[in-house]
Design a protein around this motif. Sequence first.
Motif, mmCIF file in Angstrom:
data_model
loop_
_atom_site.group_PDB
_atom_site.id
_atom_site.type_symbol
_atom_site.label_atom_id
_atom_site.label_comp_id
_atom_site.label_asym_id
_atom_site.label_seq_id
_atom_site.Cartn_x
_atom_site.Cartn_y
_atom_site.Cartn_z
ATOM 1 N N THR A 11 -58.216 48.429 20.134
ATOM 2 C CA THR A 11 -58.119 48.024 18.727
ATOM 3 C C THR A 11 -59.233 47.037 18.367
ATOM 4 O O THR A 11 -59.884 47.161 17.323
ATOM 5 N N ILE A 12 -59.453 46.063 19.229
ATOM 6 C CA ILE A 12 -60.477 45.035 18.969
ATOM 7 C C ILE A 12 -61.862 45.673 18.968
ATOM 8 O O ILE A 12 -62.712 45.338 18.134
ATOM 9 N N ALA A 13 -62.100 46.596 19.882
ATOM 10 C CA ALA A 13 -63.408 47.264 19.938
ATOM 11 C C ALA A 13 -63.661 48.067 18.662
ATOM 12 O O ALA A 13 -64.768 48.044 18.102
ATOM 13 N N MET A 14 -62.623 48.763 18.161
ATOM 14 C CA MET A 14 -62.748 49.486 16.890
ATOM 15 C C MET A 14 -63.107 48.508 15.769
ATOM 16 O O MET A 14 -63.969 48.786 14.935
ATOM 17 N N SER A 43 -58.581 36.523 13.136
ATOM 18 C CA SER A 43 -59.604 37.563 13.037
ATOM 19 C C SER A 43 -59.650 38.391 14.310
ATOM 20 O O SER A 43 -59.349 37.902 15.402
ATOM 21 N N LEU A 44 -60.034 39.669 14.150
ATOM 22 C CA LEU A 44 -60.257 40.530 15.318
ATOM 23 C C LEU A 44 -61.740 40.592 15.674
ATOM 24 O O LEU A 44 -62.113 41.241 16.662
ATOM 25 N N ILE A 45 -62.581 39.942 14.862
ATOM 26 C CA ILE A 45 -64.023 40.009 15.078
ATOM 27 C C ILE A 45 -64.436 38.997 16.148
ATOM 28 O O ILE A 45 -64.045 37.834 16.092
ATOM 29 N N THR A 46 -65.193 39.461 17.130
ATOM 30 C CA THR A 46 -65.689 38.575 18.183
ATOM 31 C C THR A 46 -67.202 38.757 18.309
ATOM 32 O O THR A 46 -67.747 39.783 17.898
ATOM 33 N N SER A 47 -67.863 37.770 18.890
ATOM 34 C CA SER A 47 -69.328 37.826 19.007
ATOM 35 C C SER A 47 -69.783 38.840 20.049
ATOM 36 O O SER A 47 -70.801 39.495 19.883
ATOM 37 N N THR A 48 -69.019 38.937 21.126
ATOM 38 C CA THR A 48 -69.439 39.779 22.250
ATOM 39 C C THR A 48 -68.255 40.600 22.767
ATOM 40 O O THR A 48 -67.092 40.254 22.517
ATOM 41 N N PRO A 49 -68.555 41.687 23.502
ATOM 42 C CA PRO A 49 -67.467 42.446 24.136
ATOM 43 C C PRO A 49 -66.609 41.569 25.049
ATOM 44 O O PRO A 49 -65.388 41.739 25.106
ATOM 45 N N GLN A 50 -67.235 40.639 25.759
ATOM 46 C CA GLN A 50 -66.457 39.780 26.653
ATOM 47 C C GLN A 50 -65.428 38.957 25.869
ATOM 48 O O GLN A 50 -64.280 38.818 26.305
ATOM 49 N N GLU A 51 -65.845 38.428 24.715
ATOM 50 C CA GLU A 51 -64.871 37.697 23.888
ATOM 51 C C GLU A 51 -63.766 38.644 23.412
ATOM 52 O O GLU A 51 -62.620 38.233 23.221
ATOM 53 N N ILE A 54 -51.341 49.327 12.493
ATOM 54 C CA ILE A 54 -51.410 48.379 11.373
ATOM 55 C C ILE A 54 -52.848 47.900 11.168
ATOM 56 O O ILE A 54 -53.324 47.775 10.037
ATOM 57 N N ALA A 55 -53.558 47.656 12.247
ATOM 58 C CA ALA A 55 -54.952 47.214 12.141
ATOM 59 C C ALA A 55 -55.810 48.293 11.481
ATOM 60 O O ALA A 55 -56.659 47.992 10.625
ATOM 61 N N MET A 56 -55.583 49.564 11.862
ATOM 62 C CA MET A 56 -56.298 50.667 11.212
ATOM 63 C C MET A 56 -56.002 50.673 9.709
ATOM 64 O O MET A 56 -56.905 50.840 8.890
#
Lengths: 77, 77, 77, 77, 77, 77
Positions: D68-71, D10-18, E69-71
């Motif tokens: 990418t993760i932030a998006m 997954s690219l979803i994280t709880s916090t910006p730091q993660e 690819i993520a987009m």
Amino acid sequence: MTNAGNELTSLITSTPQEGRDLAVKLARKSIAEIQTDPEIRKSLRKSYAEDTAQLIASAQVVAVEFQTIAMANNYWR
Amino acid sequence: MTNAGNELTSLITSTPQEGRDLAVKLARKSIAEIQTDPEIRKSLRKSYAEDTAQLIASAQVVAVEFQTIAMANNYWR
Amino acid sequence: MTNAGNELTSLITSTPQEGRDLAVKLARKSIAEIQTDPEIRKSLRKSYAEDTAQLIASAQVVAVEFQTIAMANNYWR
Amino acid sequence: MTNAGNELTSLITSTPQEGRDLAVKLARKSIAEIQTDPEIRKSLRKSYAEDTAQLIASAQVVAVEFQTIAMANNYWR
Amino acid sequence: MTNAGNELTSLITSTPQEGRDLAVKLARKSIAEIQTDPEIRKSLRKSYAEDTAQLIASAQVVAVEFQTIAMANNYWR
Amino acid sequence: MTNAGNELTSLITSTPQEGRDLAVKLARKSIAEIQTDPEIRKSLRKSYAEDTAQLIASAQVVAVEFQTIAMANNYWR
């Protein structure tokens, strides 16, 4: 597109090809803004036009400028 | 655009050309933030202004900064 | 913005200038994560602060980090 | 975030730091995918951790992965 | 994902990990398109796998391909 | 896609693979625009095709061009 002078008045172009041309123009203008002496730019030109690493780096600049222009034109869809 | 001082107060500009100018300014401010001595920056300036590889790398920074500014201004459409 | 500690808690900033500051901070934190010894980082600092190619490369990192932060803040429009 | 193993789930994280931590991890995994020998990677590590040009280039990779993760996380707004 | 052959038929993948794998594959295909001789590619491989600067540059290519690819996969949200 | 000639008439392609092909073509056209002499380009070609650093840099250009093309095609979803 009416960017005939030195001022960038619009990112909108009629065709993708005009968008490419504008991307190359923007890349060149960036360099001219840093090295303002046209004689020095001319003398530098030969060195990078025969150095593949620099040609590739120049192509990278054009690619980023073109991405911006393509977004502005909604990809000429 | 009211970025006359050293503080960046807005990404909004009246024209694409002002957006280009702001992109160049942001790139220069980044370098000034790392090399804080203006005398050293001045002495370094000649070296990169006559080195095409560095001119091209500088143009790449301007291209990325400009992309952000263009997005902020909805491409001045 | 409450990123006073070492943890990044938010990408939201009050002003574009705070966004620039955060971009510089993120770039520095990336380097500190790879070279964890602060003494070595300090000794390396002089070398890149007087090397224009590295100053320009650093400005490129800041430009990309800033683009992300600007998106997060909807460009402070 | 459940990316404890080697698989990116997954690219979803709880916090910006993660999100930053995941960006660093992705950059490292890319390198491990190309240089698969952990002993060679270990021996190479010292060289780039004391070379500022390479530290800056590494920070650039982290900046793009983080974007990418932030998006993906809608900037943790 | 059905990109088993040499043709890229889709950017859609089931998982983020498959997206990473596709990003690495695309980066490799770009290089194979320019240097078409597999024997030369093989001989070149050792040189870049033990050169950290090139490993980092490769990771940068993977990062950009992965962003695309993520987009395409709406970040596997 | 009807980009058979030298003019770029569209970013729309039928398949992702055609998008990759167009990305490579755009990268090459950028270089041809800077180094206009086909004989010199041919002589330069060997040098970069056997230099991994330049192959990787070329792949980076293709990655950025492809990202633009993928966006234009709504990722061929």
